[in-house]
Scaffold this motif. Structure first.
Motif, PDB file in Angstrom:
ATOM      1  N   ARG A 209       0.778  -1.127  -0.124  1.00 26.56           N
ATOM      2  CA  ARG A 209       0.004   0.106  -0.174  1.00 26.56           C
ATOM      3  C   ARG A 209       0.800   1.348   0.021  1.00 26.56           C
ATOM      4  O   ARG A 209       2.017   1.452   0.442  1.00 26.56           O
ATOM      5  N   TYR A 210       0.283   2.479  -0.478  1.00 27.93           N
ATOM      6  CA  TYR A 210       0.765   3.608  -0.471  1.00 27.93           C
ATOM      7  C   TYR A 210       2.339   3.868  -1.103  1.00 27.93           C
ATOM      8  O   TYR A 210       3.087   4.621  -0.840  1.00 27.93           O
ATOM      9  N   GLY A 211       2.878   2.985  -1.918  1.00 28.57           N
ATOM     10  CA  GLY A 211       4.115   2.812  -2.672  1.00 28.57           C
ATOM     11  C   GLY A 211       5.095   2.376  -1.435  1.00 28.57           C
ATOM     12  O   GLY A 211       6.373   3.004  -1.800  1.00 28.57           O
ATOM     13  N   ARG A 212       4.851   2.085  -0.341  1.00 25.43           N
ATOM     14  CA  ARG A 212       5.814   1.736   0.728  1.00 25.43           C
ATOM     15  C   ARG A 212       7.029   1.089   0.293  1.00 25.43           C
ATOM     16  O   ARG A 212       8.135   1.181   0.487  1.00 25.43           O
ATOM     17  N   PHE A 213       6.926  -0.160  -0.356  1.00 24.33           N
ATOM     18  CA  PHE A 213       7.901  -1.104  -0.572  1.00 24.33           C
ATOM     19  C   PHE A 213       8.546  -0.405  -1.724  1.00 24.33           C
ATOM     20  O   PHE A 213       9.906  -0.407  -1.775  1.00 24.33           O
ATOM     21  N   LEU A 214       8.060   0.109  -2.720  1.00 23.35           N
ATOM     22  CA  LEU A 214       8.851   0.720  -3.856  1.00 23.35           C
ATOM     23  C   LEU A 214       9.772   1.955  -3.242  1.00 23.35           C
ATOM     24  O   LEU A 214      11.038   1.991  -3.415  1.00 23.35           O
ATOM     25  N   SER A 215       9.197   2.594  -2.278  1.00 21.46           N
ATOM     26  CA  SER A 215      10.237   3.765  -1.684  1.00 21.46           C
ATOM     27  C   SER A 215      11.281   3.081  -0.868  1.00 21.46           C
ATOM     28  O   SER A 215      12.529   3.425  -1.154  1.00 21.46           O
ATOM     29  N   ALA A 216      11.018   1.950   0.093  1.00 20.21           N
ATOM     30  CA  ALA A 216      11.905   1.221   0.621  1.00 20.21           C
ATOM     31  C   ALA A 216      12.973   0.687  -0.378  1.00 20.21           C
ATOM     32  O   ALA A 216      14.103   0.638   0.016  1.00 20.21           O
ATOM     33  N   LYS A 217      12.543   0.163  -1.304  1.00 21.55           N
ATOM     34  CA  LYS A 217      13.610  -0.499  -2.427  1.00 21.55           C
ATOM     35  C   LYS A 217      14.473   0.612  -3.036  1.00 21.55           C
ATOM     36  O   LYS A 217      15.661   0.301  -3.384  1.00 21.55           O
ATOM     37  N   LYS A 218      13.965   1.585  -3.395  1.00 24.02           N
ATOM     38  CA  LYS A 218      14.720   2.635  -3.799  1.00 24.02           C
ATOM     39  C   LYS A 218      15.993   3.170  -2.883  1.00 24.02           C
ATOM     40  O   LYS A 218      16.997   3.329  -3.393  1.00 24.02           O
ATOM     41  N   VAL A 219      15.552   3.480  -1.626  1.00 25.67           N
ATOM     42  CA  VAL A 219      16.644   3.747  -0.552  1.00 25.67           C
ATOM     43  C   VAL A 219      17.377   2.616  -0.699  1.00 25.67           C
ATOM     44  O   VAL A 219      18.730   3.033  -0.471  1.00 25.67           O
ATOM     45  N   ALA A 220      17.072   1.285  -0.467  1.00 20.96           N
ATOM     46  CA  ALA A 220      18.127   0.374  -0.360  1.00 20.96           C
ATOM     47  C   ALA A 220      18.978   0.310  -1.572  1.00 20.96           C
ATOM     48  O   ALA A 220      20.297   0.120  -1.313  1.00 20.96           O
ATOM     49  N   THR A 378      16.059  -0.825  23.450  1.00 18.50           N
ATOM     50  CA  THR A 378      17.301  -1.009  23.129  1.00 18.50           C
ATOM     51  C   THR A 378      18.075   0.182  23.222  1.00 18.50           C
ATOM     52  O   THR A 378      19.242   0.231  22.476  1.00 18.50           O
ATOM     53  N   LYS A 379      17.523   1.010  23.500  1.00 12.24           N
ATOM     54  CA  LYS A 379      18.303   2.622  23.523  1.00 12.24           C
ATOM     55  C   LYS A 379      18.416   3.153  22.080  1.00 12.24           C
ATOM     56  O   LYS A 379      19.587   3.671  21.912  1.00 12.24           O
ATOM     57  N   GLY A 380      17.573   2.747  21.309  1.00 10.05           N
ATOM     58  CA  GLY A 380      17.890   2.831  19.699  1.00 10.05           C
ATOM     59  C   GLY A 380      17.079   4.226  19.176  1.00 10.05           C
ATOM     60  O   GLY A 380      16.536   4.849  20.172  1.00 10.05           O
ATOM     61  N   LEU A 381      17.082   4.153  18.044  1.00  8.98           N
ATOM     62  CA  LEU A 381      16.487   5.384  17.170  1.00  8.98           C
ATOM     63  C   LEU A 381      14.976   5.118  16.750  1.00  8.98           C
ATOM     64  O   LEU A 381      14.885   3.794  16.379  1.00  8.98           O
ATOM     65  N   ALA A 382      14.014   5.814  16.741  1.00  9.39           N
ATOM     66  CA  ALA A 382      12.780   5.619  16.110  1.00  9.39           C
ATOM     67  C   ALA A 382      12.424   6.710  15.667  1.00  9.39           C
ATOM     68  O   ALA A 382      12.068   7.841  15.678  1.00  9.39           O
ATOM     69  N   PHE A 383      12.139   6.369  14.073  1.00  5.62           N
ATOM     70  CA  PHE A 383      11.596   7.332  13.284  1.00  5.62           C
ATOM     71  C   PHE A 383      10.209   7.176  12.615  1.00  5.62           C
ATOM     72  O   PHE A 383       9.939   5.991  12.079  1.00  5.62           O
ATOM     73  N   TYR A 384       9.287   8.008  12.962  1.00 13.96           N
ATOM     74  CA  TYR A 384       7.754   7.794  12.218  1.00 13.96           C
ATOM     75  C   TYR A 384       7.743   8.843  11.097  1.00 13.96           C
ATOM     76  O   TYR A 384       7.831  10.137  11.319  1.00 13.96           O
ATOM     77  N   THR A 385       7.684   8.140   9.924  1.00 12.32           N
ATOM     78  CA  THR A 385       7.704   8.812   8.651  1.00 12.32           C
ATOM     79  C   THR A 385       6.874   8.132   7.748  1.00 12.32           C
ATOM     80  O   THR A 385       6.286   7.093   8.031  1.00 12.32           O
ATOM     81  N   SER A 386       6.682   8.897   6.789  1.00 14.51           N
ATOM     82  CA  SER A 386       5.855   8.426   5.390  1.00 14.51           C
ATOM     83  C   SER A 386       6.819   7.953   4.635  1.00 14.51           C
ATOM     84  O   SER A 386       8.101   8.197   4.636  1.00 14.51           O
ATOM     85  N   SER A 387       6.314   7.335   3.542  1.00 13.42           N
ATOM     86  CA  SER A 387       7.057   6.613   2.442  1.00 13.42           C
ATOM     87  C   SER A 387       8.012   7.900   1.961  1.00 13.42           C
ATOM     88  O   SER A 387       9.077   7.662   1.546  1.00 13.42           O
ATOM     89  N   GLY A 388       7.412   8.926   1.710  1.00 16.88           N
ATOM     90  CA  GLY A 388       7.934  10.172   0.848  1.00 16.88           C
ATOM     91  C   GLY A 388       9.169  10.543   1.638  1.00 16.88           C
ATOM     92  O   GLY A 388      10.078  11.242   0.735  1.00 16.88           O
ATOM     93  N   GLU A 389       9.006  10.561   3.082  1.00 10.39           N
ATOM     94  CA  GLU A 389      10.360  11.019   3.628  1.00 10.39           C
ATOM     95  C   GLU A 389      11.113  10.028   4.244  1.00 10.39           C
ATOM     96  O   GLU A 389      12.248  10.274   4.947  1.00 10.39           O
ATOM     97  N   LEU A 390      11.081   8.691   3.497  1.00  9.93           N
ATOM     98  CA  LEU A 390      11.845   7.534   4.132  1.00  9.93           C
ATOM     99  C   LEU A 390      13.373   7.692   3.897  1.00  9.93           C
ATOM    100  O   LEU A 390      14.299   7.674   4.566  1.00  9.93           O
ATOM    101  N   ALA A 391      13.415   8.153   2.596  1.00  7.82           N
ATOM    102  CA  ALA A 391      15.063   8.383   2.063  1.00  7.82           C
ATOM    103  C   ALA A 391      15.689   9.507   3.251  1.00  7.82           C
ATOM    104  O   ALA A 391      16.898   9.213   3.420  1.00  7.82           O
ATOM    105  N   ASN A 392      15.021  10.536   3.407  1.00  5.73           N
ATOM    106  CA  ASN A 392      15.717  11.501   4.118  1.00  5.73           C
ATOM    107  C   ASN A 392      16.275  10.728   5.569  1.00  5.73           C
ATOM    108  O   ASN A 392      17.188  11.024   5.987  1.00  5.73           O
TER     109      ASN A 392
END
Length: 409
Positions: A209-220, A378-392
């Protein structure tokens, strides 16, 4: 026939005369994966006209497409390399200005670009990087202070001066400057540090949905190009997680796609032996198994820094229990507990974890509590984002290590 529904972006589906430009063709393959290659295969075997056949043959001649031993079309390394570079250009064109361009670590000695500033010498530091001006200045200041203290105690100051070899008032050569280890200062360098990254890509059914995997794949793919181009000392691996988990080879990444949903029951409780998992529904979210695989990969890496990036749009709906995998919907606390435990084990092995939660679904926002819990433990990082902002988000985290709010206190 299976149908996938998503939000219409206003762009027309590419017609035959527009499809075969490289950029359009690569976008078509990225968006539809194996289905795109199958469509091109059918067009090649049953061309509607000579122009269509000639265009496909030209792609073969240009080394964009190739055929395997069974005559099936496949992407060539040349095509994948161009896709990675194109993705990298797109990503950096949208990045905000002002971020650093690497994993920076200020250290004395050689290994990177010299930067402004010095540090005191410590045993083991390379003396080849001595800052002679700062060292000489320290020695002269120390000698001046010592003579001043002698004068305050009633002793006449020595006429020995600072410039070696120059005569004093009596015509005698001035004394040589005595250097102490405390006088030594070294240039600072932007030291080179290596980093091993495993990117966990959610391939569950909802990622369509929403082009999520396409955005993730381009960033990868952009990250693959970045590591090869700018950080050859780094390593990057990709693992897809769904009902199971598997490493995604570089050549297979452009064709990877989310698993289609095959069960629509309002409640699912399945227990499947691991060796028969390929026969089970594949669209669940087994982040637990993905983290297990990431830990195994990173144990083999000798890098100074190790990190796991998780790109997901929902909480776990599957986990490993002994020799079985449990597929549980709605999400079950057992899957959550197993996944969190695996993440804590990764942190104990000195792995940094950053989670990128895709949150276009307003009605599904309740699941982000899992991401918050993961960040807390995990004392890690959490980013709540849309697919369009994933690359940033991903590139800023990878390039600069810029700290975002890791958890809510």
């Amino acid at each position: 026939m299976k149908y996938f529904y998503g939000e219409f972006d206003g762009e027309e589906f590419p017609t035959q005369d527009k499809l075969f430009g490289f950029d359009n063709l690569m976008d078509f393959i990225l968006q539809y994966g194996d289905q795109a290659l199958k469509a091109l295969q059918q067009m090649m075997e049953n061309p509607k006209d000579d122009a269509q056949s000639e265009l496909l043959e030209q792609l073969l001649k240009d080394g964009i497409l190739d055929k395997d031993g069974k005559g099936r079309l496949r992407l060539t390394p040349r095509a994948i390399g161009r896709m990675q570079r194109k993705a990298l250009i797109e990503v950096f064109a949208n990045l905000k200005q002002g971020q650093r361009e690497g994993h920076e670590k200020v250290t004395p000695g050689s290994g990177g670009e010299r930067i402004e500033g010095t540090k005191a010498y410590e045993f083991g530091d390379p003396v080849s990087e001595l800052d002679l001006h700062a060292t000489l200045s320290n020695a002269m200041k120390r000698a001046t202070e010592a003579r001043r203290q002698e004068g305050t105690k009633g002793h006449s100051p020595s006429s020995d001066a600072f410039v070696p070899g120059s005569p004093n008032a009596a015509g005698r050569p001035r004394a040589k400057i005595d250097f102490s280890e405390k006088d030594f200062e070294l240039h600072l360098h932007e030291g080179v540090t290596s980093c091993s990254t495993v990117v966990l890509l959610d391939m569950s059914g909802s990622m369509m949905r929403y082009g999520r995997f396409l955005s993730a794949k381009k960033v990868a793919m952009a990250m693959q190009a970045l590591v090869r181009q700018s950080f050859p000392q780094d390593s990057i691996d990709f693992v897809g997680f769904y009902s199971g988990a598997a490493k995604i080879p570089e050549i297979a990444l452009p064709l990877a796609m989310p698993k289609p949903v095959t069960i629509y029951d309002y409640q699912v409780r399945l227990k499947v032996p691991i060796d028969q998992l390929d026969k089970a529904p594949q669209h669940f979210t087994n982040l637990h198994m993905g983290l297990q695989m990431a830990r195994r990969i990173l144990r083999k890496r000798a890098s100074e820094n190790k990190q796991i990036f998780i790109i997901t749009d929902g909480q776990p709906t599957a986990h490993v229990e002994g020799d079985n995998v449990l597929l549980l919907y709605p999400p079950d606390p057992r899957s959550t507990a197993a996944t969190l435990k695996e993440a804590v084990l990764a942190v104990r092995e000195n792995c940094r974890i950053a989670t990128f939660a895709l949150i276009e679904d307003y009605w599904g926002m309740d699941w982000v509590g899992f991401v918050d819990q993961l960040a807390r433990l995990t004392k890690g990082l959490a980013f709540y984002t849309s697919s369009g902002e994933l690359a940033n988000c991903i590139m800023e985290s990878y390039l600069s290590g810029r700290k975002k709010k890791a958890h809510i206190a």
